[in-house]
Design a protein around this motif. Structure first.
Motif, mmCIF file in Angstrom:
data_model
loop_
_atom_site.group_PDB
_atom_site.id
_atom_site.type_symbol
_atom_site.label_atom_id
_atom_site.label_comp_id
_atom_site.label_asym_id
_atom_site.label_seq_id
_atom_site.Cartn_x
_atom_site.Cartn_y
_atom_site.Cartn_z
ATOM 1 N N ASP A 130 0.808 -1.215 0.000
ATOM 2 C CA ASP A 130 0.000 0.000 0.000
ATOM 3 C C ASP A 130 0.844 1.269 0.000
ATOM 4 O O ASP A 130 0.336 2.349 -0.290
ATOM 5 N N GLN A 158 -5.687 -0.152 0.954
ATOM 6 C CA GLN A 158 -5.976 1.193 0.455
ATOM 7 C C GLN A 158 -7.226 1.207 -0.416
ATOM 8 O O GLN A 158 -7.972 2.187 -0.424
ATOM 9 N N TRP A 159 -7.483 0.137 -1.109
ATOM 10 C CA TRP A 159 -8.627 0.099 -2.010
ATOM 11 C C TRP A 159 -9.934 -0.185 -1.285
ATOM 12 O O TRP A 159 -10.982 -0.344 -1.899
ATOM 13 N N TRP A 162 -11.975 5.153 -1.388
ATOM 14 C CA TRP A 162 -11.693 5.848 -2.650
ATOM 15 C C TRP A 162 -11.660 4.846 -3.820
ATOM 16 O O TRP A 162 -10.836 4.926 -4.737
ATOM 17 N N THR A 163 -12.576 3.895 -3.782
ATOM 18 C CA THR A 163 -12.507 2.757 -4.693
ATOM 19 C C THR A 163 -12.769 3.156 -6.137
ATOM 20 O O THR A 163 -12.153 2.598 -7.068
ATOM 21 N N ALA A 166 -9.637 4.382 -7.378
ATOM 22 C CA ALA A 166 -8.688 3.278 -7.499
ATOM 23 C C ALA A 166 -8.884 2.518 -8.807
ATOM 24 O O ALA A 166 -7.913 2.149 -9.480
ATOM 25 N N VAL A 167 -10.135 2.292 -9.184
ATOM 26 C CA VAL A 167 -10.423 1.600 -10.445
ATOM 27 C C VAL A 167 -9.877 2.410 -11.620
ATOM 28 O O VAL A 167 -9.248 1.861 -12.544
ATOM 29 N N HIS A 170 -5.974 2.253 -11.555
ATOM 30 C CA HIS A 170 -5.497 0.951 -12.021
ATOM 31 C C HIS A 170 -5.592 0.856 -13.532
ATOM 32 O O HIS A 170 -4.651 0.389 -14.201
ATOM 33 N N ASN A 198 -1.619 7.352 2.088
ATOM 34 C CA ASN A 198 -1.711 6.044 2.729
ATOM 35 C C ASN A 198 -1.004 6.032 4.078
ATOM 36 O O ASN A 198 -1.471 5.402 5.029
#
Length: 270
Positions: A130, A158-159, A162-163, A166-167, A170, A198
């Motif tokens: 992370d 971490q995911w 704030w997902t 994050a997507v 990524h 983080n």
């Protein structure tokens, strides 16, 4: 990377723990419920020699395909040498590894072992670091001629927040990484900002003591949780952690998905 035969786009991964008889029994239960992979956690096996740990993975692998797990020592993991990862790489049922030692040298050891085992093309590698998310997703590890070894995704605390962002992040890393050229400077800046954020949320200054309450605090501020309580009542935010979270939220609003959560939260919580 490996995909289970006939699998839907969603691959189900079950964590299994304990000594071999317990981990195997848990893998049997998971297989009976339609899981595709067993993530083998090695907590509590600190005294076991390398050969016994490899055999442990092989036994579980007779029930379900196996995902290895390198957990950082600061939160209950143990140092796992090159020999372990090299020999585990020779186990046919190994299909993935979650690499989360929070350490550059230890991460490199896993990547080199997978390369040397000739498994770079068929073992899916996931970052759990992370503190190094973006750079892990961007880095190509090359130890001689041939295709590089790469992280394909993340299994990250971490995911848990704030997902939506994050997507997107990524997807951006996956788009940029295969080109082999230098990543855009803006993405390197994001990498450093995410590491800073983080550290505040996971409470790196206090050895991650406030990790779970830190995650809960961010979700609480988004209205997704009513409080920061944990199963252990003593597990609370560390001194200064709330102020550290204030700082990173103010500094890096572009890392958050506050607007997305606000738009959908009431429907989700009905």
């Amino acid at each position: 990377a490996w995909v289970p035969p006939g699998a839907a786009p969603l691959v189900l991964i079950a964590g299994v723990v304990g000594e071999t008889h317990q981990a195997a029994a848990e893998a049997e239960v998971a297989a009976g419920h339609g899981y595709h992979v067993a993530l083998v956690a090695l907590g509590g096996l600190h005294a076991w020699p390398t050969a016994r740990l490899v055999e442990h993975g092989r036994v579980v692998g007779e029930i379900l395909p196996v995902m290895g797990f390198y957990l950082q020592p600061a939160v209950g993991g143990r140092e796992l040498p090159y020999r372990f990862w090299r020999e585990l790489g020779e186990v046919d049922s190994l299909v993935a590894i979650k690499i989360a030692p929070f350490d550059r040298d230890r991460t490199e050891v896993v990547m080199r072992a997978v390369w040397d085992a000739g498994r770079a093309a068929d073992v899916a590698l996931y970052t759990g670091n992370d503190d190094h998310i973006v750079l892990d997703l961007l880095t190509a590890y090359r130890f001689s001629d041939g295709p590089p070894v790469r992280m394909v995704g993340g299994l990250l605390g971490q995911w848990a927040l704030w997902t939506r962002r994050a997507v997107e992040l990524h997807a951006e890393c996956r788009r940029v990484a295969p080109g082999g050229g230098p990543p855009p400077p803006a993405l390197l800046t994001t990498a450093a900002q995410l590491t800073d954020a983080n550290a505040a949320i996971f409470d790196a200054p206090h050895g991650y003591a406030g990790c779970l309450p830190g995650i809960h605090e961010v979700l609480r501020r988004q209205g997704l949780l009513a409080g920061t309580w944990c199963l252990r009542e003593a597990e609370v935010l560390s001194p200064g952690q709330r102020e550290a979270i204030d700082r990173v939220l103010a500094a890096y609003p572009h890392l958050t998905d506050d607007a997305f959560v606000a738009e959908h939260r009431d429907r989700w919580l009905r």
